[in-house]
Enzyme design. Structure first.
Site, PDB file in Angstrom:
ATOM      1  N   GLU B  36       0.836  -1.199   0.000  1.00  0.00           N
ATOM      2  CA  GLU B  36       0.000   0.000   0.000  1.00  0.00           C
ATOM      3  C   GLU B  36       0.871   1.250   0.000  1.00  0.00           C
ATOM      4  O   GLU B  36       1.748   1.388   0.860  1.00  0.00           O
ATOM      5  CB  GLU B  36      -0.921  -0.035   1.231  1.00  0.00           C
ATOM      6  CG  GLU B  36      -1.966  -1.130   1.126  1.00  0.00           C
ATOM      7  CD  GLU B  36      -2.512  -1.581   2.482  1.00  0.00           C
ATOM      8  OE1 GLU B  36      -2.265  -0.902   3.492  1.00  0.00           O
ATOM      9  OE2 GLU B  36      -3.180  -2.638   2.513  1.00  0.00           O
ATOM     10  N   SER B  66      -5.877  -3.904   0.541  1.00  0.00           N
ATOM     11  CA  SER B  66      -6.371  -5.287   0.465  1.00  0.00           C
ATOM     12  C   SER B  66      -5.243  -6.228   0.859  1.00  0.00           C
ATOM     13  O   SER B  66      -4.615  -6.845  -0.002  1.00  0.00           O
ATOM     14  CB  SER B  66      -6.819  -5.609  -0.968  1.00  0.00           C
ATOM     15  OG  SER B  66      -7.856  -4.788  -1.408  1.00  0.00           O
ATOM     16  N   GLU B  67      -4.991  -6.345   2.139  1.00  0.00           N
ATOM     17  CA  GLU B  67      -3.827  -7.141   2.556  1.00  0.00           C
ATOM     18  C   GLU B  67      -3.913  -8.592   2.096  1.00  0.00           C
ATOM     19  O   GLU B  67      -2.897  -9.190   1.739  1.00  0.00           O
ATOM     20  CB  GLU B  67      -3.648  -7.088   4.081  1.00  0.00           C
ATOM     21  CG  GLU B  67      -3.083  -5.786   4.608  1.00  0.00           C
ATOM     22  CD  GLU B  67      -4.120  -4.687   4.720  1.00  0.00           C
ATOM     23  OE1 GLU B  67      -5.322  -4.964   4.477  1.00  0.00           O
ATOM     24  OE2 GLU B  67      -3.760  -3.549   5.052  1.00  0.00           O
ATOM     25  N   GLN B  89       2.076  -2.016   5.566  1.00  0.00           N
ATOM     26  CA  GLN B  89       2.297  -0.620   5.951  1.00  0.00           C
ATOM     27  C   GLN B  89       2.638  -0.519   7.441  1.00  0.00           C
ATOM     28  O   GLN B  89       3.502   0.246   7.836  1.00  0.00           O
ATOM     29  CB  GLN B  89       1.069   0.204   5.618  1.00  0.00           C
ATOM     30  CG  GLN B  89       1.325   1.686   5.664  1.00  0.00           C
ATOM     31  CD  GLN B  89       0.318   2.442   4.834  1.00  0.00           C
ATOM     32  OE1 GLN B  89      -0.827   2.607   5.236  1.00  0.00           O
ATOM     33  NE2 GLN B  89       0.735   2.889   3.658  1.00  0.00           N
ATOM     34  N   PHE B  90       1.937  -1.281   8.229  1.00  0.00           N
ATOM     35  CA  PHE B  90       2.309  -1.530   9.623  1.00  0.00           C
ATOM     36  C   PHE B  90       2.120  -3.022   9.840  1.00  0.00           C
ATOM     37  O   PHE B  90       1.171  -3.602   9.323  1.00  0.00           O
ATOM     38  CB  PHE B  90       1.435  -0.735  10.607  1.00  0.00           C
ATOM     39  CG  PHE B  90       1.804   0.723  10.668  1.00  0.00           C
ATOM     40  CD1 PHE B  90       2.729   1.185  11.593  1.00  0.00           C
ATOM     41  CD2 PHE B  90       1.244   1.623   9.776  1.00  0.00           C
ATOM     42  CE1 PHE B  90       3.086   2.530  11.631  1.00  0.00           C
ATOM     43  CE2 PHE B  90       1.602   2.972   9.807  1.00  0.00           C
ATOM     44  CZ  PHE B  90       2.517   3.426  10.729  1.00  0.00           C
ATOM     45  N   ASP B  92       1.024  -4.483  12.181  1.00  0.00           N
ATOM     46  CA  ASP B  92      -0.258  -4.709  12.858  1.00  0.00           C
ATOM     47  C   ASP B  92      -1.361  -5.108  11.861  1.00  0.00           C
ATOM     48  O   ASP B  92      -2.291  -5.817  12.208  1.00  0.00           O
ATOM     49  CB  ASP B  92      -0.705  -3.442  13.583  1.00  0.00           C
ATOM     50  CG  ASP B  92       0.414  -2.847  14.426  1.00  0.00           C
ATOM     51  OD1 ASP B  92       0.257  -2.767  15.643  1.00  0.00           O
ATOM     52  OD2 ASP B  92       1.475  -2.482  13.852  1.00  0.00           O
ATOM     53  N   ILE B  94      -1.201  -6.970   9.389  1.00  0.00           N
ATOM     54  CA  ILE B  94      -0.950  -8.259   8.751  1.00  0.00           C
ATOM     55  C   ILE B  94      -2.073  -9.255   9.045  1.00  0.00           C
ATOM     56  O   ILE B  94      -2.289 -10.197   8.288  1.00  0.00           O
ATOM     57  CB  ILE B  94       0.419  -8.813   9.200  1.00  0.00           C
ATOM     58  CG1 ILE B  94       0.983  -9.761   8.150  1.00  0.00           C
ATOM     59  CG2 ILE B  94       0.340  -9.460  10.580  1.00  0.00           C
ATOM     60  CD1 ILE B  94       2.445 -10.070   8.343  1.00  0.00           C
ATOM     61  N   HIS B 136      -0.520   0.247  15.987  1.00  0.00           N
ATOM     62  CA  HIS B 136       0.726   0.656  15.344  1.00  0.00           C
ATOM     63  C   HIS B 136       1.903   0.363  16.273  1.00  0.00           C
ATOM     64  O   HIS B 136       2.871   1.105  16.303  1.00  0.00           O
ATOM     65  CB  HIS B 136       0.706   2.142  15.004  1.00  0.00           C
ATOM     66  CG  HIS B 136      -0.276   2.523  13.951  1.00  0.00           C
ATOM     67  ND1 HIS B 136      -1.627   2.564  14.176  1.00  0.00           N
ATOM     68  CD2 HIS B 136      -0.112   2.864  12.651  1.00  0.00           C
ATOM     69  CE1 HIS B 136      -2.248   2.933  13.069  1.00  0.00           C
ATOM     70  NE2 HIS B 136      -1.360   3.118  12.132  1.00  0.00           N
TER      71      HIS B 136
END
Lengths: 374, 336
Positions: B36, B66-67, B89-90, B92, B94, B136
């Site tokens: 992202e 859209s992980e 991106q973080f 967290d 995931i 985060h």
């Protein structure tokens, strides 16, 4: 009321008009497609019989009454195209690129021996029997390995398509999904990604009206599921899933569209699951589904539909059509005499091979967690 | 090149990561990056700044939020011959892609009996101490340590950040890289970082950060620096602490830990993850099995409390490991 000429034609041809692609099919193509319908049906009923005889254990997920979706969608693919089958598409593993010769081991599909070895859980399965039923695949044959997380392989299909395009290819990736898995978040994520990047991914929805024990009206809220495609700005086609020629038309239209760089699409094939979700719930399925609905859903057997069309078009005589009579019969009602001998022989070769294939060595259970060397 | 914009030859953690990404993109034309905001923006923290301009939008994909699709698409690309670098991106976030990691990607080699490799790296900013609050600040590495088929690394220095990421990008297995975002721009840990193959740091090797004789502090990531500070405190109390940075969680370099315990005979394990089923517990379990005979005192753990990571400073420090907590635990073990 006087019937119009169009009405009569509709009635006469099982409501089917040849489309752009099916109109070009030869008489031999029709015969081959009918033969493949028999092949898919026979795979299904033969496994049920093997299980009843005690020669096979494990759950079977029947594609009975849904064979036209498989045969019609696979028939127009090129050998290099990829497919991503799920549990109810077991015959697809050996029917991919089967036009290149049923027993041709170099074709871009699995051998029937490999697929049967997988069903029996033997070492000669492409996955060496590490996961069950349809959870096999082959990178070299361009078949994405299926898992239990339905719709979970559509992102991989998009990734395969992306990588192929990056490498200069023009392969199309065909994914199969029941209508049930379309409620998964990952379905949306993957189709959206494919749409954004105009990826050559064709998503075939085998809408068999039941997601295990849940009917469609509790799964999504549109009359035609295919309309969901509107939200992604991609085509959504509806095919008669009982008519192999209509499936062929609609899927090949989507495949051509994808191959020409225009992007993904959804093809909803309306069909009906003849029995339970798996054979473990055949009995319960007979209770949770209304009898009238099941009878109506089984009324248009894809083998019978294709035969009617062929007889009406003069591609087959009534007598020839009656030679084999598997249509409309359950596994317990049908016998080998209801199928062409080639079909019986082919499957028998696969099954004999599987039964004689050993179990994998126990220590393989601990292998291949990681690739050890670079 | 967008990479080298530092005044001195010392490089910080973030620059080291950038160098790894640019060097491997250059080296491997089959490598694709996806995540992202990694293209136009260059990533939330700038790790991929300039990458899209240099290698084009086909190899540097700005993905929708859209992980699951990001990981799944990368999985499909690996299946079809590519090497993929996925940015979370973080770390967290995931959890939104969890199924695609543990059920699709991690099992691929296993379920295909070795037919398919998954040369995928999932990297992302992780860890607390920055006031990032619940979503985060996480260290969720134990989820993945409990999912066979994934390698996990957690670098604590610029050299290791570059070297482990480069090694991960050459590994035929999926590798998760837990980056310490609080260390990204810390100048006090900036150091000389080699280029090219000389920068490679092998996956699966621990590193002794400080030698000592009385107690071994086993840790990784942010907590390496807390342990080093605790070792200073312990020295004042007359105890010599060895600080062992495992760097790789899976596969764990047990031999180096055991060698250290043969010398110190005392063990404290420190990590940011919650106590229950955190990786510190795994290290303790293995050492109780493999090195019991060398231990002169019951080992100890210093971990986050079994809580989420709260936002404001006093709350955050209350639940996370601190220099004081580590010092106290080590003193108890030393004085046993």
């Amino acid at each position: 009321m006087a019937t119009t000429e169009a009405d009569q034609r509709k009635k006469k041809s099982d409501a089917f008009q040849y489309g752009t692609y099916s109109a070009k099919l030869t008489a031999d193509d029709h015969k081959e497609m009918l033969l493949q319908l028999y092949l898919a049906r026979y795979f299904d009923v033969r496994l049920i019989k093997e299980k009843k005889r005690g020669r096979l254990t494990g759950t079977l997920y029947s594609s009975h009454n849904q064979e036209a979706v498989l045969v019609g969608s696979l028939y127009g693919l090129k050998p290099k195209d990829w497919i991503s089958p799920i549990h109810r598409d077991m015959p697809a593993f050996f029917m991919k690129d089967i036009k290149a010769g049923w027993r041709n081991l170099d074709r871009m599909g699995m051998s029937v021996q490999q697929v049967c070895a997988q069903v029996w859980g033997r070492v000669d399965s492409p996955g060496r029997a590490r996961d069950n039923w349809s959870h096999i695949g082959s990178r070299s044959k361009h078949i994405i390995h299926s898992t239990s997380m339905l719709a979970g392989t559509i992102p991989a299909a998009a990734g395969v398509a992306y990588a192929d395009r990056l490498s200069g290819g023009d392969a199309v990736v065909l994914t199969y999904n029941g209508e049930g898995s379309t409620a998964q978040g990952v379905f949306h994520e993957a189709i959206n990604f494919a749409a954004v990047h105009s990826l050559p991914v064709v998503t075939v929805i085998e809408n068999n009206q039941w997601a295990y024990g849940t009917p469609t009206y509790l799964e999504y809220s549109q009359e035609d599921f295919a309309r969901r495609a509107d939200g992604y700005g991609i085509p959504g086609l509806v095919a008669d899933g009982q008519n192999v020629l209509d499936v062929y038309d609609k899927v090949l239209e989507a495949v051509d569209y994808a191959r020409s760089g225009k992007g993904p699409s959804i093809v909803e094939c309306k069909t009906f699951r003849a029995y339970g979700h798996g054979d473990h719930d055949d009995d319960r399925a007979a209770r949770y589904r209304p009898k009238e609905e099941v009878e109506a859903g089984r009324a248009r057997d894809p083998i019978a539909v294709m035969k009617r069309i062929m007889v009406e078009r003069g591609l087959m005589t009534q007598k020839e059509a009656a030679t084999y009579a598997a249509e409309g019969k359950s596994a317990s009602e049908v016998s080998n005499e209801d199928f062409p001998p080639d079909v019986v022989a082919y499957l028998s070769e696969g099954i004999e091979f599987a039964i004689n294939s050993p179990l994998p060595p126990a220590e393989e259970g601990g292998m291949w967690v990681f690739r050890e060397e670079n | 090149m967008a990479v080298a914009e530092q005044v001195s030859s010392k490089k910080n953690y973030l620059t080291a990561l950038k160098e790894a990404v640019f060097e491997e993109m250059q080296r491997n034309p089959d490598m694709v990056c996806i995540g992202e905001d990694i293209g136009f923006l260059g990533g939330a923290f700038g790790v991929t700044e300039g990458l899209k301009a240099m290698y084009g939008p086909e190899r540097v994909i700005d993905a929708p939020i859209s992980e699951a699709a990001i990981v799944g698409v990368a999985c499909g690309m690996c299946l079809n011959g590519k090497t993929t670098l996925v940015e979370m991106q973080f770390i967290d976030f995931i959890s939104c892609g969890f199924d695609q990691i543990v059920n699709m990607t991690a099992t691929y080699h296993y379920r295909t009996a070795g037919e398919v490799n998954m040369p995928m790296v999932i990297r992302g900013p992780a860890g607390g101490y920055g006031g990032g609050a619940l979503y985060h600040s996480q260290m969720n590495e134990a989820w993945f340590a409990n999912s066979p088929g994934l390698k996990i690394v957690c670098p604590s220095t610029p050299r290791d950040a570059k070297g482990l990421l480069k090694s991960a990008l050459r590994d035929p297995n999926p590798v998760m890289v837990y980056e310490m975002k609080e260390l990204y721009r810390q100048n006090k840990i900036a150091e000389e970082v080699p280029e090219g193959d000389a920068a490679l740091v092998p996956i699966g090797q621990a590193s002794i950060r400080r030698e000592g004789d009385d107690v071994t502090l086993v840790t990784y990531g942010n907590n390496v620096y807390h342990c080093l500070a605790a070792a200073d405190n312990l020295a004042e109390e007359g105890f010599s602490a060895e600080v062992l940075d495992i760097r790789t969680l899976v596969p764990l370099d047990e031999a180096t830990i055991i060698e250290s315990l043969k010398k110190t005979n005392r063990l404290v394990v420190v990590n940011e993850a919650p106590r229950t089923c955190g990786f510190a517990g795994e290290v303790l379990a293995r050492m109780s099995e493999e090195a019991f005979e060398y231990l002169d005192a019951p080992p100890a753990r210093v971990t986050r409390l079994d809580t989420p990571v709260p936002w404001v400073k006093p709350l955050e420090l209350y639940v996370l490991p601190s220099v004081e907590k580590i010092t106290d635990a080590a003193l108890r073990v030393c004085k046993f």
